[in-house]
Design an enzyme around this catalytic site. Structure first.
Site, PDB file in Angstrom:
ATOM      1  CB  CYS A  89       5.308   8.613  -3.666  1.00 34.43           C
ATOM      2  SG  CYS A  89       5.705   8.900  -5.404  1.00 34.43           S
ATOM      3  CD  GLU A 145      -0.401   6.444  -1.400  1.00 35.24           C
ATOM      4  OE1 GLU A 145      -0.775   5.494  -2.116  1.00 35.24           O
ATOM      5  OE2 GLU A 145       0.787   6.762  -1.236  1.00 35.24           O
ATOM      6  CG  ASP A 176      -0.361   7.588 -11.816  1.00 34.75           C
ATOM      7  OD1 ASP A 176       0.761   7.887 -11.383  1.00 34.75           O
ATOM      8  OD2 ASP A 176      -0.536   6.717 -12.685  1.00 34.75           O
ATOM      9  CB  CYS A 227      14.121   3.288   1.698  1.00 37.60           C
ATOM     10  SG  CYS A 227      12.719   2.312   1.106  1.00 37.60           S
TER      11      CYS A 227
END
Length: 520
Positions: free
Chosen positions: A316, A341, A368, A439
């Site tokens: 990703c 991506e 994907d 995150c």
């Protein structure tokens, strides 16, 4: 019956008659400015106008302030002092939006949702200046009213003037006392006093305890979220140097080699930044990427006993910050990075991020991430799954996210996170390692995802959850787990980096090894 005197002046302009209710009857006496009309500001200063335009982009277009503000600073050609003012005004108003809206709701004669959104944004800017900045009250009022008069109209300017005068009657502490006294529970009270939605307060409390931190650190964590973050720089290994940045005032980073702290204005003016060999990247992101690059893998060797070229995958990758760091390390070690991506626009950002890295060391794919396990099983030695998440660990840098996110977002993201991690494990070579990173410290997006995937895949695949805190400490300059006696180190431990302890974004890391199959 005598004719009423005209309210129009010699230019034909009519004075504002004040606010009226929906049936036309007067709503109350109008509050006039203390200044004569000839003394009132008619236009806004550039710094406040830049902040207002950022808030409008955030509110109307779901834009991110950290992407829009630098462009506005350049567009308005703000000097360092005005850029600093615009930055504090923008981030401060966005950061405390929920608290300011609670204050405004006690001073506006209608629901805030019924206000023109542009007027509400201007009020938020005005409240921040009145209550939380070293701006004289009269200047805060006059400048905000001038901005509204210029950008929205004279009628709304009267409303803004009246509301801000009411707000200025109490200091911030007074308003917070009034708000928290009527809060129904501790989470709501802390949320109002520390500018966080109550659901995030509860999520942070659970995240602390799940990682062995005491609940007493909750206040420190909330306060750290409201501090202005220092810009972090990273020199791409083997390619970049921090000499230029340090000669311009940057200081060496305290947590990881090759990093620096920058407070000298816009870093984009540095030649090393322009060339892409030095990048702006939070040190938490640097740490998790380096931990994956340095952890031991047990991939198969070639027939002659030499190790084959390692294949790495950033599943990703957008917008490419971690890809650039991993790509540079891969180039040094003779490995190859595939940066994936699915969005074409963001894939182009990844290519730009990797432009300074030798082309032989990387490629960019647009798939994907969930298809890698099926299409390329047991292919990669190291895989980074920097999963899409709520971003609750990066609220210092994206203050608007705390008000934009909802508890339902967690439930919508968890299936995606689990599917990406499952795909990565399937695409991993026996002996390889996958790093699951978010995150966000939210328990639902971190440990629960890892536990669920291990439970499902562990029936058919031999998987080991490695010691992530130890892996982080191997690449850090300090012991990141110091002062955490409640944490359980060793195999099976995941890691959480904290804003209030490490002055980084709140990064989570789990390292999973797919064990090599035993030969029969």
């Amino acid at each position: 019956m005598p004719e009423k005197p005209s309210r129009r002046n010699d230019r034909g302009r009519e004075r504002n008659r004040g606010h009226r209710s929906t049936n036309g009857s007067p709503r109350g006496s109008r509050q006039y400015s203390a200044q004569a009309p000839s003394q009132r500001r008619r236009t806004s200063d550039p710094a406040r106008l830049a902040a207002f335009e950022v808030l409008r982009a955030v509110s109307a277009d779901d834009a991110y302030a950290n992407l829009v503000l630098p462009r506005k600073i350049r567009d308005f050609r703000l000097d360092k002092r005005d850029a600093g003012f615009a930055t504090e005004l923008t981030y401060g108003a966005l950061r405390a939006q929920g608290t300011y809206d609670a204050i405004l709701s006690r001073n506006v004669d209608r629901p805030l949702k019924d206000l023109d959104p542009a007027v509400l944004d201007a009020l938020r800017l005005g409240v921040h200046q009145v209550l939380a900045m070293r701006v004289p009250t009269h200047a805060a009022l006059n400048e905000t009213v001038a901005l509204v008069r210029q950008e929205i109209g004279a009628g709304p300017a009267g409303l803004v003037n009246a509301v801000l005068r009411k707000v200025s009657e109490k200091p911030l502490d007074g308003w917070l006392t009034e708000l928290t006294e009527s809060a129904p529970n501790e989470a709501e009270s802390l949320g109002l006093s520390h500018a966080h939605p109550a659901w995030i307060v509860r999520a942070f409390k659970q995240a602390l305890t799940s990682h062995g931190r005491p609940e007493s650190e909750l206040l420190e964590l909330l306060e750290a979220d409201n501090e202005a973050p220092v810009v972090n720089l990273v020199a791409l290994p083997g390619l970049g140097s921090l000499e230029e940045a340090e000669s311009a005032g940057a200081t060496p980073g305290e947590l990881v080699d090759g990093s620096a702290l920058w407070s000298g204005g816009d870093p984009a003016r540095l030649d090393s930044i322009k060339s892409g060999t030095v990048r702006v990247q939070d040190v938490g992101s640097q740490l998790v990427a380096r931990a994956l690059a340095d952890v031991e893998v047990h991939s198969a060797s070639t027939v002659d006993g030499t190790a084959p070229t390692e294949k790495w995958l950033d599943m990703c990758a957008g917008p490419g910050g971690k890809s650039a760091l991993l790509g540079a390390i891969a180039a040094e070690r003779g490995a190859h990075l595939s940066a994936n991506e699915p969005s074409a626009h963001r894939a182009e950002l990844v290519r730009n991020a990797l432009a300074a890295v030798p082309e032989r060391a990387w490629d960019v794919q647009e798939k994907d991430g969930q298809v890698f396990g099926e299409e390329t099983p047991e292919t990669f030695d190291r895989i980074l799954v920097d999963a899409p998440c709520t971003g609750l660990g990066a609220l210092r840098r994206r203050p608007e996210s705390r008000w934009r996110r909802q508890p339902s977002d967690v439930g919508q993201l968890i299936p995606i996170q689990e599917a990406l991690l499952s795909s990565a494990i399937q695409a991993l070579k026996p002996g390889g390692v996958v790093a699951y990173v978010t995150c966000s410290p939210h328990h639902g997006e971190t440990d629960l995802v890892v536990q669920e995937v291990l439970s499902k895949l562990g029936k058919d695949t031999d998987l080991t959850l490695l010691d992530a805190p130890a892996a982080l400490n191997e690449v850090a300059k300090v012991d990141l787990a110091a002062g955490n006696p409640q944490a359980t180190p060793g195999e099976g431990a995941t890691a959480q980096i904290w804003p209030h302890l490490h002055h980084t974004d709140g990064m989570y890391l789990a390292l999973i090894r797919k064990n090599a199959k035993e030969s029969s």
